[in-house]
Design a protein around this motif. Structure first.
Motif, PDB file in Angstrom:
ATOM      1  N   ILE A 234       0.837  -1.195   0.000  1.00  0.00           N
ATOM      2  CA  ILE A 234       0.000   0.000   0.000  1.00  0.00           C
ATOM      3  C   ILE A 234       0.871   1.244   0.000  1.00  0.00           C
ATOM      4  N   LEU A 235       0.537   2.190  -0.860  1.00  0.00           N
ATOM      5  CA  LEU A 235       1.184   3.491  -0.797  1.00  0.00           C
ATOM      6  C   LEU A 235       0.213   4.438  -0.100  1.00  0.00           C
ATOM      7  N   LEU A 236       0.582   4.878   1.107  1.00  0.00           N
ATOM      8  CA  LEU A 236      -0.272   5.814   1.838  1.00  0.00           C
ATOM      9  C   LEU A 236       0.267   7.216   1.563  1.00  0.00           C
ATOM     10  N   PHE A 237      -0.448   7.898   0.669  1.00  0.00           N
ATOM     11  CA  PHE A 237      -0.016   9.231   0.247  1.00  0.00           C
ATOM     12  C   PHE A 237      -0.895  10.239   0.972  1.00  0.00           C
ATOM     13  N   GLY A 238      -0.346  10.856   2.013  1.00  0.00           N
ATOM     14  CA  GLY A 238      -1.140  11.804   2.793  1.00  0.00           C
ATOM     15  C   GLY A 238      -0.389  13.101   2.942  1.00  0.00           C
ATOM     16  N   VAL A 239      -1.040  14.235   2.655  1.00  0.00           N
ATOM     17  CA  VAL A 239      -0.349  15.523   2.719  1.00  0.00           C
ATOM     18  C   VAL A 239       0.216  15.730   4.130  1.00  0.00           C
ATOM     19  N   THR A 240       1.148  16.666   4.270  1.00  0.00           N
ATOM     20  CA  THR A 240       1.760  16.901   5.582  1.00  0.00           C
ATOM     21  C   THR A 240       0.690  17.297   6.594  1.00  0.00           C
ATOM     22  N   SER A 242      -1.670  15.322   7.717  1.00  0.00           N
ATOM     23  CA  SER A 242      -2.975  14.697   7.464  1.00  0.00           C
ATOM     24  C   SER A 242      -3.238  13.563   8.458  1.00  0.00           C
ATOM     25  N   GLY A 243      -2.272  13.299   9.332  1.00  0.00           N
ATOM     26  CA  GLY A 243      -2.479  12.280  10.354  1.00  0.00           C
ATOM     27  C   GLY A 243      -2.175  10.866   9.889  1.00  0.00           C
ATOM     28  N   LYS A 244      -1.082  10.723   9.141  1.00  0.00           N
ATOM     29  CA  LYS A 244      -0.678   9.374   8.712  1.00  0.00           C
ATOM     30  C   LYS A 244      -0.285   8.530   9.916  1.00  0.00           C
ATOM     31  N   THR A 245       0.386   9.178  10.873  1.00  0.00           N
ATOM     32  CA  THR A 245       0.852   8.430  12.044  1.00  0.00           C
ATOM     33  C   THR A 245      -0.312   7.737  12.753  1.00  0.00           C
ATOM     34  N   GLU A 246      -1.431   8.428  12.852  1.00  0.00           N
ATOM     35  CA  GLU A 246      -2.587   7.839  13.526  1.00  0.00           C
ATOM     36  C   GLU A 246      -3.107   6.630  12.735  1.00  0.00           C
ATOM     37  N   VAL A 247      -2.996   6.711  11.415  1.00  0.00           N
ATOM     38  CA  VAL A 247      -3.400   5.556  10.597  1.00  0.00           C
ATOM     39  C   VAL A 247      -2.450   4.383  10.861  1.00  0.00           C
ATOM     40  N   TYR A 248      -1.154   4.695  10.959  1.00  0.00           N
ATOM     41  CA  TYR A 248      -0.203   3.620  11.298  1.00  0.00           C
ATOM     42  C   TYR A 248      -0.601   2.988  12.637  1.00  0.00           C
ATOM     43  N   MET A 249      -0.878   3.854  13.611  1.00  0.00           N
ATOM     44  CA  MET A 249      -1.154   3.372  14.977  1.00  0.00           C
ATOM     45  C   MET A 249      -2.333   2.406  14.986  1.00  0.00           C
ATOM     46  N   ARG A 250      -3.402   2.812  14.310  1.00  0.00           N
ATOM     47  CA  ARG A 250      -4.587   1.942  14.305  1.00  0.00           C
ATOM     48  C   ARG A 250      -4.292   0.619  13.606  1.00  0.00           C
ATOM     49  N   THR A 251      -3.476   0.700  12.548  1.00  0.00           N
ATOM     50  CA  THR A 251      -3.145  -0.529  11.824  1.00  0.00           C
ATOM     51  C   THR A 251      -2.256  -1.428  12.691  1.00  0.00           C
ATOM     52  N   ILE A 252      -1.338  -0.804  13.419  1.00  0.00           N
ATOM     53  CA  ILE A 252      -0.476  -1.583  14.316  1.00  0.00           C
ATOM     54  C   ILE A 252      -1.344  -2.314  15.353  1.00  0.00           C
ATOM     55  N   GLU A 253      -2.304  -1.576  15.913  1.00  0.00           N
ATOM     56  CA  GLU A 253      -3.212  -2.191  16.893  1.00  0.00           C
ATOM     57  C   GLU A 253      -3.878  -3.436  16.323  1.00  0.00           C
ATOM     58  N   ILE A 370       3.075  -1.038   4.231  1.00  0.00           N
ATOM     59  CA  ILE A 370       2.564   0.297   3.945  1.00  0.00           C
ATOM     60  C   ILE A 370       3.743   1.233   3.733  1.00  0.00           C
ATOM     61  N   LEU A 371       3.775   1.887   2.573  1.00  0.00           N
ATOM     62  CA  LEU A 371       4.796   2.904   2.334  1.00  0.00           C
ATOM     63  C   LEU A 371       4.111   4.247   2.517  1.00  0.00           C
ATOM     64  N   GLY A 372       4.571   5.031   3.483  1.00  0.00           N
ATOM     65  CA  GLY A 372       3.876   6.290   3.768  1.00  0.00           C
ATOM     66  C   GLY A 372       4.708   7.500   3.423  1.00  0.00           C
ATOM     67  N   SER A 373       4.083   8.528   2.855  1.00  0.00           N
ATOM     68  CA  SER A 373       4.792   9.777   2.586  1.00  0.00           C
ATOM     69  C   SER A 373       3.826  10.872   2.162  1.00  0.00           C
ATOM     70  N   LEU A 391      -3.101   2.435  -3.947  1.00  0.00           N
ATOM     71  CA  LEU A 391      -2.943   3.827  -3.504  1.00  0.00           C
ATOM     72  C   LEU A 391      -4.045   4.219  -2.531  1.00  0.00           C
ATOM     73  N   ILE A 392      -3.664   4.707  -1.356  1.00  0.00           N
ATOM     74  CA  ILE A 392      -4.648   5.242  -0.410  1.00  0.00           C
ATOM     75  C   ILE A 392      -4.240   6.670  -0.095  1.00  0.00           C
ATOM     76  N   GLU A 393      -5.200   7.599  -0.204  1.00  0.00           N
ATOM     77  CA  GLU A 393      -4.836   9.013  -0.069  1.00  0.00           C
ATOM     78  C   GLU A 393      -5.473   9.684   1.132  1.00  0.00           C
ATOM     79  N   LEU A 394      -4.726  10.596   1.729  1.00  0.00           N
ATOM     80  CA  LEU A 394      -5.288  11.525   2.715  1.00  0.00           C
ATOM     81  C   LEU A 394      -5.021  12.907   2.130  1.00  0.00           C
ATOM     82  N   LYS A 395      -6.107  13.525   1.637  1.00  0.00           N
ATOM     83  CA  LYS A 395      -5.868  14.753   0.869  1.00  0.00           C
ATOM     84  C   LYS A 395      -5.916  16.012   1.725  1.00  0.00           C
ATOM     85  N   ARG A 396      -6.491  15.872   2.919  1.00  0.00           N
ATOM     86  CA  ARG A 396      -6.658  17.071   3.753  1.00  0.00           C
ATOM     87  C   ARG A 396      -5.933  16.929   5.082  1.00  0.00           C
TER      88      ARG A 396
END
Ligand SMILES: Nc1ncnc2c1ncn2[C@@H]1O[C@H](COP(=O)(O)OP(=O)(O)OP(=O)(O)O)[C@@H](O)[C@H]1O
Ligand SMILES: [Zn+2]
Length: 764
Positions: A234-240, A242-253, A370-373, A391-396
């Motif tokens: 998965i490429l997690l493309f989220g703008v600066t 956008s809370g990518k870390t929180e998505v990582y956290m939930r996935t880790i859980e 998950i590749l995040g940036s 591709l999974i996006e966080l645009k906001r």
């Protein structure tokens, strides 16, 4: 560990060969016949006993081959029941050796810490803290007037828990005093293995309880993928922001509830203390054990951690690229944070790319990756476009926060009314206005008044990037490298950023003998710091670059202090751009990016664009809207224009077009071959001769082989560099041929040959 000896009768025939990496000899592999009676027992990763010299040795079976040579000695027996290295890691090493065109032994050396095979006793340490039940009065009665003891207790109160082994150095209070306090029961010590905690863990209860719509959607999609037998990367493309870390956290859980382990790869551990602290705080509170893996942990810590991981005792491992080889029994998830960072690429043999090897490891394990940036590499984005990645996006940004507004300051338009005197002269001594434009200055003033924080970025450390005689134009070069020497004003020295050569500033120009005629060209962090201090005397400025952050824990301390608002302005190199999350930063100034934009590297534009967006992204992450100023002499450069509008897709479109037209990655794979040695004529001659051989060997492939040229930096550390650039579609095929061709040639030719597959840095 339980031992199991079984010596087979020597007469039985054998069919296979075991290639063995000896425990105490790490620079070669030895082959042994596998006795038939042991055929079933000996697999990849088995620890075996083998005849060696006049006695025997122990080692790990790293490869099993069909037998051809009948003269081999048979191996003796199996050593331990437990596999010391999981088979998938050995398979990964083989893949690395083949793909990155390196010897298997180098891949194994990179993957397996040398300590895991020697039996090193894990280092235990005491984790000290204050007992919960002691009241201040009884403490007073026990220490009376012992000043040092009181100091020690005060320190611990602030910083507990802390490691006994680190306290004497950190506090200047001797080990005996700490031991005394322990004896008196005034502090308690838990015997624990160290895992690289420098700061106390405060359970994090402040994490966002509700996800944004985009975050929930992302988590749902990731979860779906996780349940598949062979999940797609998965490429997690989220703008600066956008809370990518929180998505990582939930996935880790989610992954932890499946009783699987998690690997979180970061470009550099010391630069990501915020992320590490968040992970520790969140998951230790939930009872998970977290390990931290990077190149600076000691041999014995590595051994301890290796066995803990192997036995499933570590649930989450946070680490740099070498953590890729951690021996998880059941790896469920790999996250590569800031996947675009080129520091995932190893710059010595084997020159593997951590991100790409992580994708391979995930495939071998059937794990999700998950590749995040916020600024994915063109390679990863292209893979997402072609359907290879999902591709999974966080645009906001979270909480409807806006991305900062970006203004460009055109440095060409500024009036140059410097007097002759100022242009010349050893006054180091710039006018601050030369460096900080009026626009940026005003913005800083405004933010300082409002007690908001500011980050200033410049891509060079030191004071100036070169020293030039204003009479004859001579620029002081490094004697070992073909680059100029940087001036470090604080140390009063000239320094080469490639080979670290240092010298004092000469009193006259070595070329024309002019005295006091040096100009300090190009700016670095020290100059910016000085300029800012001249312009805003009362501002509290913190400089962050590899010169000021040398000490262990320095980055953590600096970021903590900045986070606590002990400083107003943070000046730094790319160090200040990595994932920092400070809600009070409302202004980012990019003092200069031009040096990066014009490097002779096809990725220069991509790297500058990523850097611009990443640094800008540190602004406006709290309730105040953010603002960014970019100072440049090339305001119309596409990287700057697209960054101005936060237009990643626009940038990618035009950059991909350019790469496609010129047939550059990601439309092909690149291989850079470097020929290194001296004298220069010999290197040049060998390069040309060898190029002919390569062309001949690859003539049936459809690789495009360039002409041999001098490298962009012709001389590095006293050696001359020539190079050959190859572009192709299928690396494996070319790698195999190159490996055969080059094997053994180096000593014959008397120069070094370096093969870099998927090179990230074309300069060094
Ligand atoms: N759902 C949410 N609600 C409120 N705040 C949130 C939410 N998710 C994350 N945040 C907060 O938003 C901030 C930015 O999040 P985070 O650092 O994860 O962004 P990011 O996408 O990783 O950004 P970058 O790429 O710039 O590092 C953090 O302070 C985080 O606590
Ligand atoms: Zn040098």
């Amino acid at each position: 560990m339980e031992q199991e000896f079984f010596f087979p009768p020597p007469s039985l025939p054998s069919l296979h060969i075991a290639r063995v990496l000896l425990d105490n000899k790490r620079d070669f592999l030895l082959d042994y016949a596998i006795p038939e009676a042991l055929e079933k027992e000996i697999v990849l990763g088995t620890h075996v006993r083998v005849p060696f010299k006049n006695g025997f040795g122990k080692g790990i079976v790293v490869d099993i081959l069909e037998k051809q040579n009948s003269a081999l000695k048979p191996l003796l027996c199996r050593e331990n029941k437990e596999l010391l290295v999981p088979q998938n890691i050995l398979k990964l090493c083989k893949w690395i050796a083949d793909y990155y065109c390196s010897p298997l032994i180098s891949a194994l050396q990179a993957a397996l810490p040398d300590s895991i095979r020697a039996t090193i006793k894990p280092k235990e340490d005491l984790l000290l803290s204050l007992p919960a039940h002691l009241d201040p009065l009884s403490i007073q009665s026990k220490i009376k007037r012992a000043k040092k003891e009181k100091e020690a207790l005060d320190f611990l109160q602030k910083w507990q828990p802390a490691w006994l082994s680190e306290l004497p150095k950190k506090t200047g209070i001797s080990r005996n005093i700490w031991k005394n306090l322990l004896r008196k029961g005034l502090i308690v010590g838990l015997s624990q293995k160290k895992d690289g905690n420098y700061f106390p863990i405060v359970p994090d209860l402040s994490f966002p309880k509700c996800l944004t719509k985009e975050q929930s959607h992302a988590v749902r999609l990731i979860e779906e993928e996780m349940h598949k037998g062979l999940p797609q990367p998965i490429l997690l493309f989220g703008v600066t922001g956008s809370g990518k870390t929180e998505v990582y956290m939930r996935t880790i859980e989610k992954c932890l509830t499946q009783k699987k382990q998690v690997l979180l790869l970061v470009p550099e551990i010391s630069l990501t203390p915020q992320l590490l602290e968040r992970i520790k705080a969140r998951f230790t509170a939930q009872g998970a054990s977290i390990g931290c893996w990077h190149s600076r942990i000691s041999r014995s810590e590595k051994a301890t951690l290796w066995y803990d991981i192997l036995r499933g005792k570590i649930n989450i491992l946070v680490g740099t690229r070498s953590a890729l080889f951690a021996p998880f029994p059941s790896l469920g998830l790999i996250i590569v944070d800031e996947e675009h960072e080129s520091s995932f690429k190893q710059e010595e043999s084997p020159r593997y790319h951590g991100r790409d090897v992580a994708v391979m490891r995930a495939r071998l394990e059937g794990a999700l990756i998950i590749l995040g940036s916020a600024t994915p590499s063109l390679e990863s984005y292209y893979n997402a476009m072609s359907g290879k990645y999902k591709l999974i996006e966080l645009k906001r940004r979270v909480e409807e926060r806006k991305l900062p507004s970006v203004s460009i300051v055109d440095l060409r338009k500024r009036k140059r009314n410097l007097s002759q005197q100022e242009k010349k002269g050893t006054d180091f001594y710039l006018k601050p206005e030369e460096l900080i434009s009026d626009e940026l200055k005003e913005a800083i003033e405004k933010r300082l008044e409002r007690k908001e924080q500011i980050i200033l970025y410049i891509n060079h450390r030191g004071y100036s990037s070169s020293l030039q005689c204003s009479d004859c134009g001579y620029v002081l070069p490094c004697p070992n490298c073909s680059i100029s020497l940087s001036f470090h004003k604080n140390l009063g020295i000239l320094n080469c950023h490639l080979c670290n050569y240092s010298a004092s500033v000469p009193s006259f120009c070595p070329m024309c003998r002019a005295v006091g005629a040096f100009k300090f060209l190009g700016s670095g962090t020290e100059k910016v710091e000085e300029a800012i201090q001249q312009l805003f005397c009362s501002a509290r400025v913190l400089r962050m670059d590899s010169d000021t952050m040398k000490k262990k824990g320095a980055v953590e301390r600096a970021l903590r202090a900045f986070g606590e608002r002990q400083f107003d302005i943070l000046v730094g190199t790319q160090m200040v751009s990595k994932g920092l999350d400070f809600p009070h930063v409302s202004l980012v100034g990019i003092v200069s990016i031009d040096g990066l934009l014009h490097l002779p590297d096809f990725r220069a534009s991509e790297k500058s664009f990523q850097q611009l967006l990443q640094v800008s992204g540190r602004s406006g992450r709290g309730s105040v809207e953010g603002e960014v100023f970019v100072q440049t002499r090339t305001p119309y450069h596409p990287a700057i224009q697209f960054a101005r509008h936060h237009d990643y897709l626009g940038f990618v479109d035009q950059e991909l077009e350019f790469r496609k037209t010129l047939f550059y990655p990601p439309f092909c794979r690149a291989i850079l071959i470097r020929f290194i040695g001296s004298p220069e004529e010999k290197v040049k001659f060998m390069t040309e001769a060898f190029t002919k051989e390569i062309k001949e060997a690859l003539k049936d492939s459809n690789a495009i082989i360039g002409e041999p040229t001098q490298a962009p930096i012709a001389k590095i550390k006293g050696k001359y560099h020539y190079q050959l650039f190859i572009r192709c579609q299928k690396v494996m095929e070319i790698s195999q041929k190159l490996k055969k061709l080059i094997f053994g040639k180096e000593s014959e030719m008397g120069i070094n040959i370096r093969i870099d597959v998927d090179p990230q840095d074309l300069l060094k």
